[in-house]
Write an enzyme that holds these catalytic residues in place. Structure first.
Site, mmCIF file in Angstrom:
data_model
loop_
_atom_site.group_PDB
_atom_site.id
_atom_site.type_symbol
_atom_site.label_atom_id
_atom_site.label_comp_id
_atom_site.label_asym_id
_atom_site.label_seq_id
_atom_site.Cartn_x
_atom_site.Cartn_y
_atom_site.Cartn_z
ATOM 1 N N LYS A 28 -12.692 -3.803 -13.140
ATOM 2 C CA LYS A 28 -11.698 -4.770 -13.591
ATOM 3 C C LYS A 28 -12.552 -5.898 -14.827
ATOM 4 C CE LYS A 28 -8.216 -4.878 -10.134
ATOM 5 N NZ LYS A 28 -7.624 -5.683 -9.070
ATOM 6 N N HIS B 18 -9.908 1.064 -14.844
ATOM 7 C CA HIS B 18 -10.872 0.224 -14.247
ATOM 8 C C HIS B 18 -11.740 1.240 -13.070
ATOM 9 C CE1 HIS B 18 -7.994 -0.263 -10.770
ATOM 10 N NE2 HIS B 18 -8.955 -0.388 -10.172
ATOM 11 N N ASP C 28 -7.527 -1.614 0.983
ATOM 12 C CA ASP C 28 -7.020 -2.415 -0.393
ATOM 13 C C ASP C 28 -5.860 -2.888 -0.373
ATOM 14 O OD1 ASP C 28 -7.677 -3.697 -2.851
ATOM 15 O OD2 ASP C 28 -7.053 -1.950 -3.780
ATOM 16 N N ASP D 182 -13.088 -2.566 -7.172
ATOM 17 C CA ASP D 182 -12.582 -3.027 -8.265
ATOM 18 C C ASP D 182 -13.790 -3.565 -9.178
ATOM 19 O OD1 ASP D 182 -9.797 -2.247 -7.820
ATOM 20 O OD2 ASP D 182 -9.514 -4.189 -7.044
ATOM 21 N N HIS E 43 -10.304 5.117 -5.153
ATOM 22 C CA HIS E 43 -9.401 4.222 -4.227
ATOM 23 C C HIS E 43 -7.937 4.064 -4.410
ATOM 24 C CE1 HIS E 43 -10.617 1.051 -7.059
ATOM 25 N NE2 HIS E 43 -9.602 0.420 -6.799
#
Length: 389
Positions: free
Chosen positions: A253, A278, A333, A250, A304
């Site tokens: 982000k 993102h 995740d 991530d 992902h």
């Protein structure tokens, strides 16, 4: 005391002969070729211990390394035992490393010059294990700057003479000369990868902290990914690689506005489209690196949120079009996100998450990864207990 080095002992290998020069050369060439292709310090040490054992025809061979930070000697690889740690200066290994000199002992139980060192090491170990140490050969090895960084310790010569010779000293000294430089290279690779790992975790934590998620989220996702990778049959090196890379899933982000990341309610369509970016932002941050870890992290970052049924984002990839790393990190995740409090929801109960995974097997998630998840659920749950919110 019964001598377990004798050939009439049924559980001990039969006595052998010293290697001929051409056999010795073949062993050295074989092992140096294997060692040159290894990146893992543990495997380098194992190969070196095996090489030393064969070169001098010993029953056991241990590679000791100097750990200056902890003032200890340690061995990850020792034939017949697990990892060992002893105080710096203890035993024959400590004496050899401190003086930089090799040590010959024909019989540990009659040797007087090294009595104290033997009682701290080989004789003490014999009392604990029932093994019978007789002959020993200890040879220090050095790094490129000439500093002693460890030693070989060969135990019990397995030829009729039962003692190590000057020829063994020369041969093992040759191996030690090569070993010191190889270990230094392996340690440097390990240090570089550990530094990369620290940077990756830190960057991953920065990405998660933007959305008020805890640092332990990236640690848990890394551990889940590792467990799943091994459960799916990936080898140790590849599982370790994914473990190091998955915390960056991530990182994109960092470019998403706080008003979206911290919004307590559902996102509007426009906000959600912005949130989805993102994945590609993360990919673009990482894609140009030539480092294996960051190249893997780029795959994880962009894939992902893809789904097995082709309904994910950003590219709508389907089935095995999605890299296995992306498929593994996806379930790692989601499992952690659902089981944690977020600004927009409370944590789900475990059974509710498991039921969702059953329903999404073959839809959101790769069926094989779901199966590996359930097969390894106890280990996955223990990770969450180890890294709580």
């Amino acid at each position: 005391m019964h001598d377990k080095t004798r050939s009439d002992t049924p559980d001990t290998p039969e006595l052998r002969r010293d290697l001929e020069p051409e056999e010795l050369l073949a062993v050295i060439l074989d092992y140096t070729g294997k060692i040159a292709n290894e990146r893992s310090l543990d495997r380098v040490l194992m190969l070196m211990a095996d090489m030393g054992k064969q070169i001098v025809v010993s029953d056991r061979c241990t590679v000791w390394l100097l750990d200056e930070q902890r003032n200890e000697l340690w061995s990850k690889v020792a034939h017949g035992v697990t990892e060992l740690r002893i105080p710096l200066g203890a035993g024959l290994a400590g004496h050899s490393i401190a003086t930089g000199e090799p040590i010959f002992i024909d019989d540990a139980y009659t040797n007087e010059p090294f009595r104290d060192a033997l009682e701290q090491g080989a004789l003490l170990t014999d009392k604990q294990t029932g093994y019978r140490t007789k002959a020993l050969l200890v040879i220090p090895f050095r790094n490129n700057e000439g500093a002693v960084i460890g030693c070989y310790q060969a135990i019990n010569k397995m030829t009729p003479s039962g003692t190590f010779s000057e020829r063994d000293l020369r041969n093992l000294s040759l191996a030690a000369s090569y070993s010191g430089k190889s270990i230094e290279s392996a340690l440097l690779v390990q240090e570089i990868e550990e530094t990369q790992r620290e940077i990756i975790f830190t960057m991953g934590e920065i990405g998660e902290s933007r959305s008020k998620e805890t640092a332990n989220h990236v640690k848990r996702v890394a551990e889940y990914s590792y467990i799943l990778a091994l459960g799916l049959g990936l080898d140790q090196e590849e599982a370790d690689l994914l473990k190091m890379a998955s915390p960056m899933h991530d990182i994109g982000k960092v470019a998403i506005p706080d008003s979206i990341l911290h919004k307590p309610g559902p996102l509007t369509d426009v906000e959600f489209e912005l949130m989805k970016t993102h994945t590609e932002i993360g990919y673009n941050l990482l894609k140009n690196s030539k480092r294996r870890i960051l190249k893997t992290a780029a795959i994880v970052a962009v894939q992902h949120h893809e789904k097995w049924n082709g309904k994910g984002y950003p590219h709508g990839l389907k089935g095995e079009e999605i890299h296995l790393y992306g498929r593994i990190t996806a379930i790692a995740d989601v499992f952690d996100a659902l089981g944690s409090d977020r600004v927009y929801k409370k944590a789900w109960e475990l059974e509710r998450i498991l039921e969702l995974f059953r329903q999404e097997r073959g839809e959101h998630f790769d069926p094989n990864v779901v199966d590996a998840f359930f097969d390894n659920l106890p280990a996955i749950r223990s990770v969450r207990e180890h890294y709580p919110e």
